[in-house]
Design a protein around this motif. Sequence first.
Motif, PDB file in Angstrom:
ATOM      1  N   ARG A  73      -9.581 -10.890   2.426  1.00 50.99           N
ATOM      2  CA  ARG A  73      -8.447 -10.583   3.016  1.00 50.99           C
ATOM      3  C   ARG A  73      -7.908  -9.029   2.687  1.00 50.99           C
ATOM      4  N   ARG A  74      -7.948  -8.806   1.436  1.00 52.04           N
ATOM      5  CA  ARG A  74      -7.547  -7.311   0.935  1.00 52.04           C
ATOM      6  C   ARG A  74      -8.373  -6.372   1.492  1.00 52.04           C
ATOM      7  N   SER A  75      -9.670  -6.734   1.601  1.00 51.30           N
ATOM      8  CA  SER A  75     -10.457  -5.367   2.127  1.00 51.30           C
ATOM      9  C   SER A  75      -9.936  -5.132   3.425  1.00 51.30           C
ATOM     10  N   LYS A  76      -9.845  -6.144   4.343  1.00 56.05           N
ATOM     11  CA  LYS A  76      -9.443  -6.004   5.602  1.00 56.05           C
ATOM     12  C   LYS A  76      -8.201  -5.009   5.457  1.00 56.05           C
ATOM     13  N   LEU A  77      -7.187  -5.275   4.654  1.00 57.79           N
ATOM     14  CA  LEU A  77      -5.880  -4.445   4.727  1.00 57.79           C
ATOM     15  C   LEU A  77      -6.168  -3.193   4.132  1.00 57.79           C
ATOM     16  N   ARG A  78      -6.908  -3.065   3.438  1.00 62.54           N
ATOM     17  CA  ARG A  78      -7.358  -1.913   2.749  1.00 62.54           C
ATOM     18  C   ARG A  78      -7.940  -0.823   3.753  1.00 62.54           C
ATOM     19  N   ALA A  79      -8.673  -1.481   4.689  1.00 63.21           N
ATOM     20  CA  ALA A  79      -9.307  -0.794   5.596  1.00 63.21           C
ATOM     21  C   ALA A  79      -8.379  -0.348   6.597  1.00 63.21           C
ATOM     22  N   LEU A  80      -7.522  -0.942   6.945  1.00 62.55           N
ATOM     23  CA  LEU A  80      -6.266  -1.104   7.900  1.00 62.55           C
ATOM     24  C   LEU A  80      -5.352   0.386   7.432  1.00 62.55           C
ATOM     25  N   ALA A  81      -5.122   0.171   6.133  1.00 63.50           N
ATOM     26  CA  ALA A  81      -4.229   1.355   5.340  1.00 63.50           C
ATOM     27  C   ALA A  81      -5.023   2.667   5.531  1.00 63.50           C
ATOM     28  N   ASN A  82      -6.535   2.600   5.324  1.00 61.41           N
ATOM     29  CA  ASN A  82      -7.298   3.942   5.069  1.00 61.41           C
ATOM     30  C   ASN A  82      -7.238   4.611   6.393  1.00 61.41           C
ATOM     31  N   ASN A  83      -7.316   3.772   7.593  1.00 58.32           N
ATOM     32  CA  ASN A  83      -7.773   4.076   8.912  1.00 58.32           C
ATOM     33  C   ASN A  83      -6.383   4.386   9.692  1.00 58.32           C
ATOM     34  N   THR A  84      -5.131   4.031   9.127  1.00 59.84           N
ATOM     35  CA  THR A  84      -3.813   4.302  10.024  1.00 59.84           C
ATOM     36  C   THR A  84      -3.432   5.843   9.957  1.00 59.84           C
ATOM     37  N   ARG A  85      -2.732   6.474  10.813  1.00 59.41           N
ATOM     38  CA  ARG A  85      -2.441   7.642  10.660  1.00 59.41           C
ATOM     39  C   ARG A  85      -0.820   7.874  10.392  1.00 59.41           C
ATOM     40  N   ASN A  86      -0.210   6.800  10.256  1.00 60.36           N
ATOM     41  CA  ASN A  86       1.098   6.512   9.997  1.00 60.36           C
ATOM     42  C   ASN A  86       1.249   6.512   8.325  1.00 60.36           C
ATOM     43  N   PRO A  87       1.736   7.649   7.593  1.00 63.49           N
ATOM     44  CA  PRO A  87       1.808   7.628   6.215  1.00 63.49           C
ATOM     45  C   PRO A  87       2.705   6.637   5.725  1.00 63.49           C
ATOM     46  N   ARG A  88       3.914   6.141   6.638  1.00 61.95           N
ATOM     47  CA  ARG A  88       4.718   5.137   6.002  1.00 61.95           C
ATOM     48  C   ARG A  88       4.157   3.770   6.076  1.00 61.95           C
ATOM     49  N   LYS A  89       3.280   3.623   7.033  1.00 61.48           N
ATOM     50  CA  LYS A  89       2.653   2.146   7.220  1.00 61.48           C
ATOM     51  C   LYS A  89       1.421   2.002   6.143  1.00 61.48           C
ATOM     52  N   ARG A  90       0.985   3.184   5.967  1.00 59.74           N
ATOM     53  CA  ARG A  90      -0.064   3.080   4.946  1.00 59.74           C
ATOM     54  C   ARG A  90       0.483   3.020   3.578  1.00 59.74           C
ATOM     55  N   GLU A  91       1.536   3.486   3.208  1.00 59.08           N
ATOM     56  CA  GLU A  91       2.255   3.225   1.743  1.00 59.08           C
ATOM     57  C   GLU A  91       2.859   1.840   1.961  1.00 59.08           C
ATOM     58  N   ARG A  92       3.369   1.300   2.946  1.00 60.12           N
ATOM     59  CA  ARG A  92       3.801  -0.020   2.785  1.00 60.12           C
ATOM     60  C   ARG A  92       2.776  -0.888   2.736  1.00 60.12           C
ATOM     61  N   ILE A  93       1.699  -0.840   3.279  1.00 58.84           N
ATOM     62  CA  ILE A  93       0.635  -1.958   2.986  1.00 58.84           C
ATOM     63  C   ILE A  93       0.145  -1.855   1.599  1.00 58.84           C
ATOM     64  N   ARG A  94      -0.142  -0.552   1.146  1.00 61.08           N
ATOM     65  CA  ARG A  94      -0.541  -0.394  -0.438  1.00 61.08           C
ATOM     66  C   ARG A  94       0.548  -1.167  -1.454  1.00 61.08           C
ATOM     67  N   HIS A  95       1.655  -1.017  -1.207  1.00 59.66           N
ATOM     68  CA  HIS A  95       2.805  -1.253  -1.923  1.00 59.66           C
ATOM     69  C   HIS A  95       3.046  -2.743  -1.767  1.00 59.66           C
ATOM     70  N   PHE A  96       2.917  -3.481  -0.645  1.00 62.25           N
ATOM     71  CA  PHE A  96       3.508  -4.794  -0.638  1.00 62.25           C
ATOM     72  C   PHE A  96       2.269  -5.767  -0.405  1.00 62.25           C
ATOM     73  N   ASN A  97       1.168  -5.059  -0.218  1.00 64.04           N
ATOM     74  CA  ASN A  97      -0.025  -6.121   0.050  1.00 64.04           C
ATOM     75  C   ASN A  97      -1.156  -5.968  -0.812  1.00 64.04           C
ATOM     76  N   LEU A  98      -1.342  -4.773  -1.562  1.00 61.39           N
ATOM     77  CA  LEU A  98      -2.572  -4.507  -2.111  1.00 61.39           C
ATOM     78  C   LEU A  98      -2.381  -4.281  -3.751  1.00 61.39           C
ATOM     79  N   GLY A  99      -1.043  -4.820  -4.205  1.00 63.02           N
ATOM     80  CA  GLY A  99      -0.699  -4.773  -5.462  1.00 63.02           C
ATOM     81  C   GLY A  99      -1.457  -5.921  -6.185  1.00 63.02           C
ATOM     82  N   ARG A 100      -1.302  -5.831  -7.610  1.00 60.63           N
ATOM     83  CA  ARG A 100      -2.073  -6.756  -8.728  1.00 60.63           C
ATOM     84  C   ARG A 100      -1.465  -7.662  -9.456  1.00 60.63           C
TER      85      ARG A 100
END
Length: 455
Positions: free
Chosen positions: A253-280
């Motif tokens: 599931r994290r791999s799908k979210l990471r791919a979504l963040a890398n492919n989006t053109r919206n920098p705010r959305k990319r940062e939101r996914i990395r901050h709230f969904n890809l933390g450890r």
Amino acid sequence: MKVTRILHAKRPNPGKVAALREQARRLGQVRSEVWQRFGSVGGVGMSDRQIRDQWLKDKRVFPVSANAWKETLRDAKGDITACMEAAKVKARRCIWHHTQDKTEQKRLFTALKANDWTSDAYLRRIMRRTWARGHTHTHNQIIVRSDNYTTFHLGGRAWIKIPGLVKGARIAIPLNTTVEPTGTLRIIITDDDRVEIHITIEAETTQDCGTRTIGIDKGYSEVLVDSDGEHHGPELGQVLREQSDRLKAKYQRRSKLRALANNTRNPRKRERIRHFNLGRKKLNRQMGKTHARVRDIVFQSVHAVVDKAAVIAAEDLTAPMAGKSFGKNINRRLAAWTKGVIVEALDSVSSRRGSAVVLVNPAYTSQMDSRNGCLLGKRQGDRFHCFDGVVLQADQNAAQNVLARLSDPDIERFTPHRTVKAILQARTERLRLGLLNQDSSCSPGSNRVLSTESE
């Protein structure tokens, strides 16, 4: 015997945690430089004192106190030396396979122990293969020397004062104990802002082990099976299986979210996914709980074995199982196999309780019939099918073979597996011929089974 104890800071305020984290980050840069420059062949033979003196001569300046970076240098160089010594264990096994000439073996072993291997072409080659260049990503630790901190009592608990980044200013940390720590401290700041203080103490050595000699087989579905047939820690396999399968689904599931963040053109959305969904933070906390549970199961199992045994015969499982594949799911679960924790528990518990662990050669211990010591049978899962139709418990059968290997005059710990196979095949052939000569009324079908299993 020295053991590590972990103390915890009692509700440290955010300002102190931030100050400790910043200091640990700066010391992590020093640690990374030590590993990068001296974590391979170029650092062999150099002590931390030599490196320190050279840095002082070069007037190196670090954004931390002198004592802090010197202790970090010493600790990092100690870790590098430990990695090199671990690589030497594999190198010794290569030497055993390389030559059987005792004089040449002695020369190579001596050069390896004295760190003269850098001038020998063969030793240099195998050490480069077994000792890869090391790197570190440890940026959350502070090493504090015993004479560089103070302790006191306040509010019914012990406190420590350690140097901070500001000269003359110290950071006071309340502990969850009334006992004042002594010796060198290792302070670790975790991802969830907890502060751990690791100290080394001298543990009391007792003599309360058993009196017998027992063989053990290290497994996956359980921690250990001894030669008496007793299974220790049977819940280990279920714990590891659940953790492995849970991590597989989570990482997918994290791999799908990471791919979504890398492919989006919206920098705010990319940062939101990395901050709230890809933390450890949550993931590391869950893995820490599982690892603590595994260690508890393993140590309890080893204590149960030591209750019975003064001498424990165990397989030497430091070498990986090369060339074997069991499918993706099984390989993933075996990758989480806690061999290291089992080895640590055996060494620690046996040393503290007066028992002795003797490592033996593991080759073919799971494929032998423990009743005759020959290759007459086949293992299928938890069962070992003998040539005469008898079915043995596979792990107990292996543990009994390990126990017998302890007194085998022909098979030493580092005997190559091909030599072990040749010895066992010769014994199997002698037993097969002896059975055929003794039992003239043996049916042709049983003769065929004996011949097939010995080939």
